[in-house]
Scaffold this active site. Sequence first.
Site, PDB file in Angstrom:
ATOM      1  N   TYR A  24      14.211 -76.860  25.959  1.00 18.35           N
ATOM      2  CA  TYR A  24      15.542 -76.540  26.479  1.00 18.35           C
ATOM      3  C   TYR A  24      15.549 -75.431  27.526  1.00 18.35           C
ATOM      4  O   TYR A  24      16.597 -75.123  28.091  1.00 18.35           O
ATOM      5  CB  TYR A  24      16.473 -76.173  25.310  1.00 18.35           C
ATOM      6  CG  TYR A  24      16.645 -77.314  24.327  1.00 18.35           C
ATOM      7  CD1 TYR A  24      17.333 -78.468  24.695  1.00 18.35           C
ATOM      8  CD2 TYR A  24      16.097 -77.265  23.045  1.00 18.35           C
ATOM      9  CE1 TYR A  24      17.475 -79.531  23.822  1.00 18.35           C
ATOM     10  CE2 TYR A  24      16.233 -78.321  22.161  1.00 18.35           C
ATOM     11  CZ  TYR A  24      16.924 -79.454  22.554  1.00 18.35           C
ATOM     12  OH  TYR A  24      17.061 -80.508  21.685  1.00 18.35           O
ATOM     13  N   HIS A 102      23.749 -83.542  29.067  1.00 20.09           N
ATOM     14  CA  HIS A 102      22.633 -83.152  28.202  1.00 20.09           C
ATOM     15  C   HIS A 102      21.602 -82.414  29.038  1.00 20.09           C
ATOM     16  O   HIS A 102      21.302 -82.821  30.171  1.00 20.09           O
ATOM     17  CB  HIS A 102      21.972 -84.378  27.571  1.00 20.09           C
ATOM     18  CG  HIS A 102      22.917 -85.169  26.713  1.00 20.09           C
ATOM     19  ND1 HIS A 102      23.221 -84.797  25.423  1.00 20.09           N
ATOM     20  CD2 HIS A 102      23.641 -86.284  26.985  1.00 20.09           C
ATOM     21  CE1 HIS A 102      24.087 -85.664  24.930  1.00 20.09           C
ATOM     22  NE2 HIS A 102      24.365 -86.567  25.853  1.00 20.09           N
ATOM     23  N   ILE A 103      21.026 -81.402  28.460  1.00 14.79           N
ATOM     24  CA  ILE A 103      20.004 -80.613  29.147  1.00 14.79           C
ATOM     25  C   ILE A 103      18.740 -81.451  29.341  1.00 14.79           C
ATOM     26  O   ILE A 103      18.128 -81.451  30.411  1.00 14.79           O
ATOM     27  CB  ILE A 103      19.702 -79.336  28.322  1.00 14.79           C
ATOM     28  CG1 ILE A 103      20.958 -78.466  28.260  1.00 14.79           C
ATOM     29  CG2 ILE A 103      18.512 -78.566  28.900  1.00 14.79           C
ATOM     30  CD1 ILE A 103      20.917 -77.402  27.171  1.00 14.79           C
TER      31      ILE A 103
HETATM   32  O1  CA2 Z   1      19.577 -82.295  25.733  1.00 14.82           O
HETATM   33  C1  CA2 Z   1      20.639 -81.920  25.239  1.00 14.82           C
HETATM   34  O2  CA2 Z   1      21.429 -81.175  25.805  1.00 14.82           O
HETATM   35  C2  CA2 Z   1      20.977 -82.350  23.804  1.00 14.82           C
HETATM   36  O3  CA2 Z   1      22.371 -82.603  23.757  1.00 14.82           O
HETATM   37  C3  CA2 Z   1      20.617 -81.172  22.906  1.00 14.82           C
HETATM   38  C4  CA2 Z   1      20.834 -81.476  21.431  1.00 14.82           C
HETATM   39  C5  CA2 Z   1      20.133 -82.777  21.022  1.00 14.82           C
HETATM   40  O4  CA2 Z   1      20.478 -83.096  19.685  1.00 14.82           O
HETATM   41  C6  CA2 Z   1      20.534 -83.927  21.937  1.00 14.82           C
HETATM   42  O5  CA2 Z   1      19.777 -85.086  21.551  1.00 14.82           O
HETATM   43  C7  CA2 Z   1      20.231 -83.600  23.392  1.00 14.82           C
HETATM   44  C8  CA2 Z   1      20.287 -80.341  20.582  1.00 14.82           C
HETATM   45  C9  CA2 Z   1      20.974 -79.037  20.839  1.00 14.82           C
HETATM   46  C10 CA2 Z   1      20.271 -77.983  20.079  1.00 14.82           C
HETATM   47  O6  CA2 Z   1      20.171 -76.854  20.895  1.00 14.82           O
HETATM   48  C11 CA2 Z   1      19.115 -76.006  20.702  1.00 14.82           C
HETATM   49  C12 CA2 Z   1      18.856 -75.145  21.728  1.00 14.82           C
HETATM   50  C13 CA2 Z   1      17.822 -74.288  21.628  1.00 14.82           C
HETATM   51  C14 CA2 Z   1      17.036 -74.275  20.502  1.00 14.82           C
HETATM   52  C15 CA2 Z   1      17.297 -75.125  19.479  1.00 14.82           C
HETATM   53  C16 CA2 Z   1      18.348 -76.007  19.572  1.00 14.82           C
END
Ligand code: CA2
Length: 163
Positions: A24, A102-103
């Site tokens: 991320y 989404h990131i």
């Molecule tokens: O890519 C994305 O932005 C997502 O929406 C991020 C979600 C994931 O479940 C999607 O499939 C894709 C997860 C967000 C969790 O964010 C964190 C950030 C940093 C560390 C841990 C989790």
Amino acid sequence: MHQTVYVLNGPNLNLLGTREPEKYGHATLADVEKLVRAKAEGFGWTVEFRQSNHEGEIVDWIQEAAAKKAVGIVLNPAGHTTTSVAILDAILAVKLPVIETHITNIHARESFRHDSYISKGARAVVCGFGVEGYALAIAGLAAMTGATTGATTGATSAAAGKK
Ligand code: CA2
């Protein structure tokens, strides 16, 4: 009068920049907020930037955005992406343009991340550009709503002889 864009972030995005940077990146959610505010300002928009770990709170904010006549919503539904009929129903009910963001490139990840319920109601989807995707989502929303750059204040509009 300034229009408002809602930028809503789902579960665990409060951890951005502090865990799993290999996925991320190193930017924090506060950094994303700064990036979004700078981009939105260029279109004369103010920003409601929020994060919640609770599905119902995101539903409430989508309804609030409609009640406040927001220009649109940039939404990273995070873990609710592939499960939330409630968030999809809210999007369908309010009829505001929603840019799902989404990131990461969810299609290059595990198959359970591919089939987004949110995409069925979103006007567009941005994924895989890292946190820069939020700025791209703002620019895309501006393009689809006819917002123009440079109309940042009443003073500059008046100076240009516009209403
Ligand atoms: O890519 C994305 O932005 C997502 O929406 C991020 C979600 C994931 O479940 C999607 O499939 C894709 C997860 C967000 C969790 O964010 C964190 C950030 C940093 C560390 C841990 C989790």
